[in-house]
Design an enzyme around this catalytic site. Sequence first.
Site, short mmCIF file in Angstrom:
data_model
loop_
_atom_site.label_atom_id
_atom_site.label_comp_id
_atom_site.label_asym_id
_atom_site.label_seq_id
_atom_site.Cartn_x
_atom_site.Cartn_y
_atom_site.Cartn_z
N GLU A 30 23.02 53.21 28.30
CA GLU A 30 23.57 53.55 28.90
C GLU A 30 23.55 53.61 30.92
OE1 GLU A 30 25.46 57.85 27.36
OE2 GLU A 30 23.29 58.07 26.48
N SER A 160 26.87 58.47 25.43
CA SER A 160 28.18 58.14 25.57
C SER A 160 29.07 56.98 24.53
CB SER A 160 27.28 56.81 26.41
OG SER A 160 27.25 57.46 27.97
N TYR A 226 35.16 55.90 30.42
CA TYR A 226 34.33 55.44 31.48
C TYR A 226 35.26 54.24 32.25
CZ TYR A 226 30.06 57.64 29.60
OH TYR A 226 29.25 58.68 29.59
N ARG A 264 26.40 69.82 28.66
CA ARG A 264 27.60 69.93 27.98
C ARG A 264 27.80 70.34 26.40
NH1 ARG A 264 29.41 64.48 29.04
NH2 ARG A 264 29.77 64.68 26.71
N ASP A 266 29.18 69.38 23.40
CA ASP A 266 31.11 68.99 22.12
C ASP A 266 31.09 69.36 21.49
OD1 ASP A 266 30.82 67.06 24.60
OD2 ASP A 266 29.73 65.31 23.64
N GLU A 280 26.72 67.75 19.22
CA GLU A 280 25.79 67.42 20.00
C GLU A 280 26.05 68.13 21.72
OE1 GLU A 280 25.75 63.42 21.83
OE2 GLU A 280 27.63 62.94 20.94
N ASN A 282 24.69 67.18 25.12
CA ASN A 282 24.42 65.79 26.73
C ASN A 282 23.50 67.22 27.64
OD1 ASN A 282 26.25 63.65 25.77
ND2 ASN A 282 27.71 65.82 25.38
N GLY A 286 26.84 62.74 32.45
CA GLY A 286 27.47 62.63 33.34
C GLY A 286 28.17 62.91 35.10
#
Length: 322
Positions: A30, A160, A226, A264, A266, A280, A282, A286
Amino acid sequence: MSSFVFPSPRVTDPAQFGRVAVLLGGTSSEAEVSRDSGRNVLEALRARGVDAVAVDGIPALAEALVQRRFDRVFNILHGHKGGGEDGVVQGLMEAFGMPYTGSPVLGSALSMDKVRTKQVWLSLGLPTPRYVRLLKGDDVHAAARSLGLPVIVKPANEGSSVGVTRVFADADLDSAVELAIRYDGELLMEQLIEGDELTVAVLGDIALPSIRIVPKGQWYDYHAKYVAEDTQYLCPGLEGAAEEEIRDIALAAFRAAGCRGWGRVDVMRDRNSGRFYLLEVNTAPGMTSHSLVPKSAGKAGLGFEELCWRILEQTLPEETLA
């Protein structure tokens, strides 16, 4: 959104941060996303008068730590194996007594390992899809039968959407495993929850408005995250009691994984039952033009520059006053 009341900034003078390293890039899968995020953070901090400098990768940071060139680190490395989300760089900074943004060693390492994060959540009664941990040589077809198709096959330690395959037919299992084993670590086979894909940003002790992600294609994959300009981000993603519930679950999951600062979570919401399932955490999300934490923060009244400032403030001692 009027329900979000943030405390006043703890500091107003950028000089109180000293010299800040914005840690970006690295050598993980990433890395390029991290560089994009890092450029945005660097620009935002400098716009607010912070003396911020880009540092690319862990070896460069190690050299800077030895030479005591910085006062704190804004970590925006993504991933593991040269990324900054697996606890390795956090341990390095702890050893040097260097303040840094984001989760500590334990929260970072645990969250990068999706299997063990699930084990912690399940032990606390937090909802997450049923799963099988796959080791080399395991019978993936038997694993899929135990869960029931459809399933998701993915590396247990990547982010990602790297190496992820949704499998609806037994004949496609082998190719899914072939893709996932290109990446280091264990594999995870997980019950596929069909429904709404949501995410909840966390800033300090506050769960920000959820975002419901609606890609133009069928899945929210790497391209939709992205590259594509037609992915829809609905914020808040839910209303009323459902919005409160998802934020409560996300904050509980974040804390259970030993995380702090910002991140974050999810989540999937089953189309039929309406139940939430944690996917998960993060720990260094990003910060690109497509990224979700800035979108959610903006909805709650924090612009990008202010968000970066608030994240950096978390590296200061608790007693620091404005």
